[in-house]
Design a protein around this motif. Structure first.
Motif, PDB file in Angstrom:
ATOM      1  N   GLY A 332     -33.629 -61.436  46.756  1.00  0.00           N
ATOM      2  CA  GLY A 332     -33.217 -60.844  48.026  1.00  0.00           C
ATOM      3  C   GLY A 332     -32.981 -61.868  49.113  1.00  0.00           C
ATOM      4  O   GLY A 332     -32.956 -61.538  50.305  1.00  0.00           O
ATOM      5  N   GLN A 333     -32.800 -63.139  48.714  1.00  0.00           N
ATOM      6  CA  GLN A 333     -32.568 -64.219  49.671  1.00  0.00           C
ATOM      7  C   GLN A 333     -31.101 -64.638  49.642  1.00  0.00           C
ATOM      8  O   GLN A 333     -30.384 -64.343  48.674  1.00  0.00           O
ATOM      9  CB  GLN A 333     -33.444 -65.428  49.322  1.00  0.00           C
ATOM     10  N   PRO A 334     -30.648 -65.345  50.697  1.00  0.00           N
ATOM     11  CA  PRO A 334     -29.266 -65.847  50.669  1.00  0.00           C
ATOM     12  C   PRO A 334     -29.077 -66.816  49.500  1.00  0.00           C
ATOM     13  O   PRO A 334     -30.015 -67.499  49.093  1.00  0.00           O
ATOM     14  CB  PRO A 334     -29.120 -66.588  52.015  1.00  0.00           C
ATOM     15  N   GLU A 335     -27.876 -66.871  48.991  1.00  0.00           N
ATOM     16  CA  GLU A 335     -27.587 -67.738  47.849  1.00  0.00           C
ATOM     17  C   GLU A 335     -27.711 -69.214  48.240  1.00  0.00           C
ATOM     18  O   GLU A 335     -27.202 -69.647  49.273  1.00  0.00           O
ATOM     19  CB  GLU A 335     -26.176 -67.457  47.329  1.00  0.00           C
ATOM     20  N   ALA A 336     -28.412 -69.975  47.417  1.00  0.00           N
ATOM     21  CA  ALA A 336     -28.595 -71.403  47.679  1.00  0.00           C
ATOM     22  C   ALA A 336     -27.321 -72.167  47.326  1.00  0.00           C
ATOM     23  O   ALA A 336     -26.580 -71.779  46.421  1.00  0.00           O
ATOM     24  CB  ALA A 336     -29.772 -71.942  46.879  1.00  0.00           C
ATOM     25  N   ARG A 337     -27.100 -73.266  48.071  1.00  0.00           N
ATOM     26  CA  ARG A 337     -25.939 -74.124  47.833  1.00  0.00           C
ATOM     27  C   ARG A 337     -26.377 -75.330  47.019  1.00  0.00           C
ATOM     28  O   ARG A 337     -27.469 -75.864  47.226  1.00  0.00           O
ATOM     29  CB  ARG A 337     -25.362 -74.562  49.188  1.00  0.00           C
ATOM     30  N   LEU A 338     -25.538 -75.768  46.089  1.00  0.00           N
ATOM     31  CA  LEU A 338     -25.832 -76.930  45.254  1.00  0.00           C
ATOM     32  C   LEU A 338     -25.128 -78.146  45.855  1.00  0.00           C
ATOM     33  O   LEU A 338     -23.892 -78.200  45.920  1.00  0.00           O
ATOM     34  CB  LEU A 338     -25.340 -76.672  43.830  1.00  0.00           C
ATOM     35  N   HIS A 339     -25.903 -79.117  46.319  1.00  0.00           N
ATOM     36  CA  HIS A 339     -25.327 -80.332  46.909  1.00  0.00           C
ATOM     37  C   HIS A 339     -24.514 -81.070  45.836  1.00  0.00           C
ATOM     38  O   HIS A 339     -24.894 -81.078  44.660  1.00  0.00           O
ATOM     39  CB  HIS A 339     -26.446 -81.233  47.434  1.00  0.00           C
ATOM     40  N   PRO A 340     -23.370 -81.695  46.208  1.00  0.00           N
ATOM     41  CA  PRO A 340     -22.542 -82.408  45.219  1.00  0.00           C
ATOM     42  C   PRO A 340     -23.330 -83.417  44.388  1.00  0.00           C
ATOM     43  O   PRO A 340     -23.090 -83.557  43.187  1.00  0.00           O
ATOM     44  CB  PRO A 340     -21.488 -83.111  46.086  1.00  0.00           C
ATOM     45  N   GLN A 341     -24.304 -84.125  45.008  1.00  0.00           N
ATOM     46  CA  GLN A 341     -25.104 -85.085  44.244  1.00  0.00           C
ATOM     47  C   GLN A 341     -26.011 -84.379  43.238  1.00  0.00           C
ATOM     48  O   GLN A 341     -26.279 -84.893  42.143  1.00  0.00           O
ATOM     49  CB  GLN A 341     -25.943 -85.935  45.197  1.00  0.00           C
ATOM     50  N   ALA A 342     -26.470 -83.181  43.588  1.00  0.00           N
ATOM     51  CA  ALA A 342     -27.301 -82.401  42.662  1.00  0.00           C
ATOM     52  C   ALA A 342     -26.465 -81.933  41.472  1.00  0.00           C
ATOM     53  O   ALA A 342     -26.914 -81.986  40.319  1.00  0.00           O
ATOM     54  CB  ALA A 342     -27.906 -81.202  43.384  1.00  0.00           C
ATOM     55  N   LEU A 343     -25.226 -81.504  41.760  1.00  0.00           N
ATOM     56  CA  LEU A 343     -24.331 -81.081  40.671  1.00  0.00           C
ATOM     57  C   LEU A 343     -24.029 -82.259  39.749  1.00  0.00           C
ATOM     58  O   LEU A 343     -24.033 -82.113  38.513  1.00  0.00           O
ATOM     59  CB  LEU A 343     -23.038 -80.518  41.258  1.00  0.00           C
ATOM     60  N   GLU A 344     -23.824 -83.436  40.335  1.00  0.00           N
ATOM     61  CA  GLU A 344     -23.545 -84.624  39.529  1.00  0.00           C
ATOM     62  C   GLU A 344     -24.756 -84.973  38.656  1.00  0.00           C
ATOM     63  O   GLU A 344     -24.615 -85.355  37.487  1.00  0.00           O
ATOM     64  CB  GLU A 344     -23.200 -85.794  40.449  1.00  0.00           C
ATOM     65  N   ALA A 345     -25.956 -84.810  39.229  1.00  0.00           N
ATOM     66  CA  ALA A 345     -27.175 -85.088  38.463  1.00  0.00           C
ATOM     67  C   ALA A 345     -27.292 -84.122  37.276  1.00  0.00           C
ATOM     68  O   ALA A 345     -27.681 -84.529  36.179  1.00  0.00           O
ATOM     69  CB  ALA A 345     -28.401 -84.968  39.366  1.00  0.00           C
ATOM     70  N   LEU A 346     -26.940 -82.862  37.496  1.00  0.00           N
ATOM     71  CA  LEU A 346     -26.976 -81.884  36.396  1.00  0.00           C
ATOM     72  C   LEU A 346     -25.987 -82.260  35.294  1.00  0.00           C
ATOM     73  O   LEU A 346     -26.298 -82.159  34.108  1.00  0.00           O
ATOM     74  CB  LEU A 346     -26.650 -80.480  36.923  1.00  0.00           C
ATOM     75  N   LYS A 347     -24.819 -82.717  35.701  1.00  0.00           N
ATOM     76  CA  LYS A 347     -23.788 -83.068  34.709  1.00  0.00           C
ATOM     77  C   LYS A 347     -24.160 -84.318  33.912  1.00  0.00           C
ATOM     78  O   LYS A 347     -23.665 -84.518  32.802  1.00  0.00           O
ATOM     79  CB  LYS A 347     -22.439 -83.270  35.406  1.00  0.00           C
ATOM     80  N   ASN A 348     -25.021 -85.163  34.491  1.00  0.00           N
ATOM     81  CA  ASN A 348     -25.423 -86.398  33.814  1.00  0.00           C
ATOM     82  C   ASN A 348     -26.732 -86.259  33.036  1.00  0.00           C
ATOM     83  O   ASN A 348     -27.220 -87.237  32.474  1.00  0.00           O
ATOM     84  CB  ASN A 348     -25.572 -87.543  34.828  1.00  0.00           C
ATOM     85  N   TYR A 349     -27.271 -85.061  33.021  1.00  0.00           N
ATOM     86  CA  TYR A 349     -28.552 -84.824  32.346  1.00  0.00           C
ATOM     87  C   TYR A 349     -28.299 -84.344  30.918  1.00  0.00           C
ATOM     88  O   TYR A 349     -27.307 -83.650  30.653  1.00  0.00           O
ATOM     89  CB  TYR A 349     -29.325 -83.774  33.151  1.00  0.00           C
ATOM     90  N   ARG A 350     -29.182 -84.686  29.968  1.00  0.00           N
ATOM     91  CA  ARG A 350     -28.979 -84.363  28.542  1.00  0.00           C
ATOM     92  C   ARG A 350     -29.272 -82.901  28.202  1.00  0.00           C
ATOM     93  O   ARG A 350     -28.770 -82.371  27.231  1.00  0.00           O
ATOM     94  CB  ARG A 350     -29.869 -85.248  27.660  1.00  0.00           C
ATOM     95  N   PHE A 351     -30.103 -82.241  28.966  1.00  0.00           N
ATOM     96  CA  PHE A 351     -30.507 -80.852  28.726  1.00  0.00           C
ATOM     97  C   PHE A 351     -30.949 -80.609  27.283  1.00  0.00           C
ATOM     98  O   PHE A 351     -30.303 -79.868  26.537  1.00  0.00           O
ATOM     99  CB  PHE A 351     -29.373 -79.881  29.107  1.00  0.00           C
ATOM    100  N   PRO A 352     -32.071 -81.220  26.877  1.00  0.00           N
ATOM    101  CA  PRO A 352     -32.574 -80.942  25.529  1.00  0.00           C
ATOM    102  C   PRO A 352     -32.921 -79.467  25.316  1.00  0.00           C
ATOM    103  O   PRO A 352     -32.904 -78.972  24.198  1.00  0.00           O
ATOM    104  CB  PRO A 352     -33.820 -81.829  25.419  1.00  0.00           C
ATOM    105  N   GLY A 353     -33.226 -78.761  26.421  1.00  0.00           N
ATOM    106  CA  GLY A 353     -33.531 -77.332  26.325  1.00  0.00           C
ATOM    107  C   GLY A 353     -32.335 -76.439  26.571  1.00  0.00           C
ATOM    108  O   GLY A 353     -32.470 -75.211  26.649  1.00  0.00           O
ATOM    109  N   ASN A 354     -31.149 -77.045  26.750  1.00  0.00           N
ATOM    110  CA  ASN A 354     -29.881 -76.315  26.873  1.00  0.00           C
ATOM    111  C   ASN A 354     -29.854 -75.327  28.040  1.00  0.00           C
ATOM    112  O   ASN A 354     -30.437 -75.611  29.071  1.00  0.00           O
ATOM    113  CB  ASN A 354     -29.562 -75.641  25.538  1.00  0.00           C
TER     114      ASN A 354
END
Length: 448
Positions: A332-354
């Motif tokens: 019930g809260q406003p939608e959070a924004r993903l900072h461009p550096q945070a998005l880049e960090a997600l894209k560079n992460y291996r995600f072993p847990g998918n």
């Protein structure tokens, strides 16, 4: 008065008695039938008429039913084809299913089974709605996901057993649900079961049910998972965790299409489609003699591989936006924004847990972030799982290379053990290590 056109069935068989039996049975079901004695006549009829179902014998005077399945797959892939095979020709039936057949019947044809198969095939959704429904549930526009959606679309129109392979957290159960929901069994139960979560002493009762008084604690009759899934789909998740004794009983239930409850005297006929999944390499489990080869061949008629998140990095942004919208709605809260550096960090992460790990990371960051903006540090990603193009290690924090590498190794091994619920064999496979090498590393790091 009902003036809707009758559905048309193409019957292909060179035996007049079989053709007549099928024509009479389907005629009583208010279906219009067309008959062909061979492959050539069938192909000619397919050019002139639109059919809702094709029933074909395997052996034809001028070819095979398999050739007809392939012919139809090329020209009208949404026309279901059922193969009629000689009793005991399981390999032939499996080849037909792999080629795209909807299902198969064995001779002598059992009329209740024939009527059940025909009714099921005629309940298939129309071609137009399938892909759209799958796209809404399975997010991502990357090539691996486009290919996965096409395969789901095709497999939903079949009754073939499907082995869904993929890493933990990649979405195997969602894929199984989509295959069920887009097929003719959609109105019937979808019963998922985690094979690794059932105590071995209760497995037979859980799968096949029990009669009152059959053992201590059996205070009333209880149906099993097979009975609960009757008419629908039974999804066996982590099927590789089944003990060998249970694998034998499961194989018999699949072959006979009947189960006997614990303490029961008679078998109960069950009609279920089997879908299964595991994060383990099932072929390697067979080689290690931990999984029966005959059961493997029955379950792995068609393999469907779900890609890891690392293989579809282009989908990370869309998935992240979807998760953040859902979190905003749930809290019930406003939608959070993903900072461009945070998005880049997600894209560079291996995600072993998918995908499951992505959801957990964003849920934590959604709670921790300030001003409804998720910064890179809010993600708290493990440095040991950054990709080669991610951030490099800070040399000012590395006093001793051996110690640093050992700490990274320890972190990755612990993560693999946690992901596999401390199953050392599975963790070794997750890290592409032999079991002997895994045991050596555990001892060296003091984790044994």
């Amino acid at each position: 008065m009902n003036t809707s056109p009758r559905q048309k069935i193409l019957i292909v068989d060179d035996e007049p008695d079989i053709r007549e039996l099928l024509e009479i049975t389907l005629g009583r079901m208010k279906l219009e039938t067309f008959s062909a004695r061979n492959l050539g006549e069938a192909q000619a009829l397919l050019q002139r008429e639109h059919f809702d179902l094709c029933l074909t014998d395997m052996r034809l005077p001028d070819g095979t039913g398999l050739e007809l399945v392939q012919h139809i797959q090329q020209r009208d892939p949404h026309l279901p084809v059922a193969m009629i095979t000689a009793y005991g020709s399981l390999e032939t039936a499996i080849n037909a299913l792999k080629a795209g057949a909807f299902d198969f019947l064995t001779k002598p044809v059992e009329l209740p089974r024939l009527r059940e198969l025909v009714s099921s095939a005629l309940r298939l959704p129309t071609a137009g709605g399938l892909s759209t429904a799958i796209e809404r549930r399975l997010l991502g526009d990357s090539p691996p996901m486009a290919n996965l959606r096409r395969q789901i679309d095709k497999l939903a129109r079949s009754q073939a057993p499907v082995y869904i392979s993929g890493e933990s957290g990649s979405g195997k159960e969602l894929v199984a649900r989509l295959i069920h929901e887009q097929g003719p069994r959609a109105s019937q139960p979808f019963v998922p079961v985690n094979c690794g979560a059932i105590p071995s002493e209760l497995m037979e009762s859980e799968f096949f049910g029990h009669r009152k008084g059959s053992f201590t604690g059996a205070v009333e009759d209880k149906p099993g998972l097979f009975q609960a899934a009757h008419g629908g789909t039974l999804f066996l998740d982590e099927v590789a965790d089944l003990p060998l004794s249970m694998q034998v009983k499961l194989l018999r239930a699949i072959q006979e299409k009947a189960v006997r409850s614990v303490g029961g005297q008679q078998e109960t006929v069950v009609d279920v489609r089997i879908l299964c999944a595991t994060h383990k390499d099932l072929e390697a489990e067979v080689s290690a003699e931990r999984f029966r080869q005959d059961l493997y061949y029955r379950l792995n008629v068609i393999e469907l591989r779900v890609p890891s998140l690392r293989e579809r990095r282009d989908d990370i942004e869309a998935l992240a936006m979807h998760v953040l919208k859902r979190l905003a709605k749930d809290t019930g809260q406003p939608e959070a924004r993903l900072h461009p550096q945070a998005l880049e960090a997600l894209k560079n992460y291996r995600f072993p847990g998918n995908v499951r790990e992505l959801e957990n990371v964003l849920e934590r960051a959604h709670t921790l972030c300030e001003n409804r903006t998720i910064e890179a540090q809010d993600l708290r990603l493990s440095e040991g799982n950054c990709t080669a193009d991610g951030a490099m290690a800070d040399l000012t924090q590395v006093d001793n290379l051996e110690d640093y590498l050992e700490s990274v190794e320890r972190k990755l091994i612990l993560q693999a053990l946690e992901e596999t619920r401390w199953n050392r064999t599975a963790a070794a496979q997750r890290l592409s290590l032999s079991f002997r090498s895994m045991r050596y590393r555990l001892k060296k790091l003091g984790l044994d």
